[in-house]
Design an enzyme around this catalytic site. Structure first.
Site, short mmCIF file in Angstrom:
data_model
loop_
_atom_site.label_atom_id
_atom_site.label_comp_id
_atom_site.label_asym_id
_atom_site.label_seq_id
_atom_site.Cartn_x
_atom_site.Cartn_y
_atom_site.Cartn_z
CG ASN A 1 -87.53 9.65 -47.52
OD1 ASN A 1 -88.59 9.72 -48.12
ND2 ASN A 1 -86.59 8.77 -47.81
CD1 TRP A 2 -92.48 12.66 -44.00
CD2 TRP A 2 -94.64 12.82 -44.60
NE1 TRP A 2 -93.03 13.69 -43.27
CE2 TRP A 2 -94.36 13.82 -43.62
CE3 TRP A 2 -95.92 12.75 -45.11
CZ2 TRP A 2 -95.33 14.71 -43.16
CZ3 TRP A 2 -96.89 13.64 -44.66
CH2 TRP A 2 -96.60 14.61 -43.68
CE LYS A 3 -87.36 5.83 -46.01
NZ LYS A 3 -86.48 4.73 -45.67
CG HIS B 1 -83.91 6.87 -50.65
ND1 HIS B 1 -84.11 5.54 -50.37
CD2 HIS B 1 -83.80 7.51 -49.46
CE1 HIS B 1 -84.14 5.39 -49.05
NE2 HIS B 1 -83.96 6.57 -48.48
CD GLU C 1 -86.28 3.05 -48.86
OE1 GLU C 1 -87.14 3.89 -49.17
OE2 GLU C 1 -85.88 2.88 -47.68
CD GLU D 1 -80.64 8.30 -46.53
OE1 GLU D 1 -81.26 8.72 -45.55
OE2 GLU D 1 -81.20 7.74 -47.49
N GLY E 1 -83.83 2.19 -41.97
CA GLY E 1 -85.02 1.47 -41.53
C GLY E 1 -84.72 0.22 -40.72
CB SER F 1 -81.70 3.97 -37.87
OG SER F 1 -82.21 2.90 -38.65
N GLY G 1 -86.24 9.04 -42.04
CA GLY G 1 -87.39 8.26 -42.48
C GLY G 1 -88.36 8.05 -41.33
N GLY G 2 -88.22 6.92 -40.67
CA GLY G 2 -89.17 6.52 -39.62
C GLY G 2 -89.50 7.62 -38.62
P1 PGA Z 1 -84.79 5.75 -41.70
O1 PGA Z 1 -84.78 6.18 -43.24
O2 PGA Z 1 -84.58 7.01 -40.90
O3 PGA Z 1 -86.15 5.14 -41.48
O4 PGA Z 1 -83.70 4.77 -41.51
C1 PGA Z 1 -83.89 7.14 -43.73
C2 PGA Z 1 -84.02 7.27 -45.22
O5 PGA Z 1 -84.22 6.23 -45.87
O6 PGA Z 1 -83.94 8.36 -45.79
#
Ligand code: PGA
Length: 256
Positions: A13-15, A99, A101, A171, A177, A217, A238-239
């Site tokens: 998930n590149w956001k 998601h 966010e 999640e 994050g 994470s 994500g990251g």
């Molecule tokens: P993260 O993000 O791996 O940076 O914690 C995961 C996500 O939000 O899908």
């Protein structure tokens, strides 16, 4: 419940990261790495602006392309939105829905998650539906209640056949994050609980083929423990999806 019935999905998930030029560089690095790992499904969910680039570059490779949201209407006066059909027509195969966010910053609700999920299915996309509790909810001991509510709401009006096409990403919001991963046991406990919700709604045959990911994470250091768990079928990352070498390690672990 038999983990071997399910193919793990490792989805980046590149956001809101990477310009088109930067996306091209990362995808070119990823292609030869992903080629070595075919026993999991490899997906990159890139910003809308990089979808076309990602689709072009990954043609003929084992990398699938996903978006990070879609609207629930087919078309119309919804300024700034993108429909599921528009994505499908481009060749996009996955879409992240609900998601945390989007729930936190863009007024996403359980109802709109359900509507978007149905729209994605109708367009032939694979929805990755996100659920998870906030830190205060975990501390209050209501993780299961929150996850149950979000999951049941997301699957309202969805048949067992359709449910099999949906990926669920558990999640915990406090782990996204933050560098704070759920322990293997915490993640497994909730993923198993989600599978039970699906079994109660659709029966064991459906629940045992449904892909349930962990996200929050996940990184090269903790992936092996998480992905070894019976009910964790991959990750939403994500990251660690923004660096080809890190993402490569996750693919390697998922293929071990
Ligand atoms: P993260 O993000 O791996 O940076 O914690 C995961 C996500 O939000 O899908």
């Amino acid at each position: 419940m038999n983990k071997a019935l399910r193919k793990a999905v490792i989805a980046g998930n590149w956001k809101m990261n990477k310009t088109r030029t930067e996306a091209k560089t990362l995808i070119e690095e990823l292609i030869p790495i992903a080629a070595k790992f075919s026993s999991c499904e490899t997906v990159i969910c890139v910003p809308f602006t990089s979808l076309e680039t990602a689709l072009e570059l990954t043609k003929g490779t084992n990398i699938k392309v996903g978006a990070q949201n879609c609207h629930f209407q087919k078309c119309g006066a919804y300024t700034g939105e993108i429909s599921a059909g528009m994505l499908a027509e481009m060749g996009v195969e996955y879409v992240i829905i609900g998601h945390s966010e989007r729930r936190q910053y863009f007024a996403e609700t359980d109802l709109t998650v359900n509507r978007r999920t149905k729209a994605a299915l109708a367009a032939g996309l694979t929805p990755i539906v996100c659920v998870g509790e906030m830190l205060s909810e975990r501390e209050d001991g209501i993780t299961e209640a929150i996850v149950m509510l979000q999951t049941i709401a997301a699957f309202t009006g969805i048949s067992a056949e359709e449910a099999k096409k949906i990926v669920i990403a558990y999640e915990p919001v406090w782990a996204i994050g933050t560098g704070k991963t759920a322990t293997d046991e915490q993640a497994e406990e909730v993923c198993a609980f989600i599978r039970k919700i699906m079994a109660d709604k659709y029966g064991n045959d459906t629940a045992e083929v449904m892909v349930i990911q962990y996200g929050g994470s996940m990184n090269p250091g903790n992936a092996a423990g998480l992905l070894a768990k019976e009910n964790i079928d991959g990750g939403l990352i994500g990251g660690a999806s923004l660096k080809a070498s890190d993402f490569g390690v996750l693919l390697e672990v998922a293929n071990a």
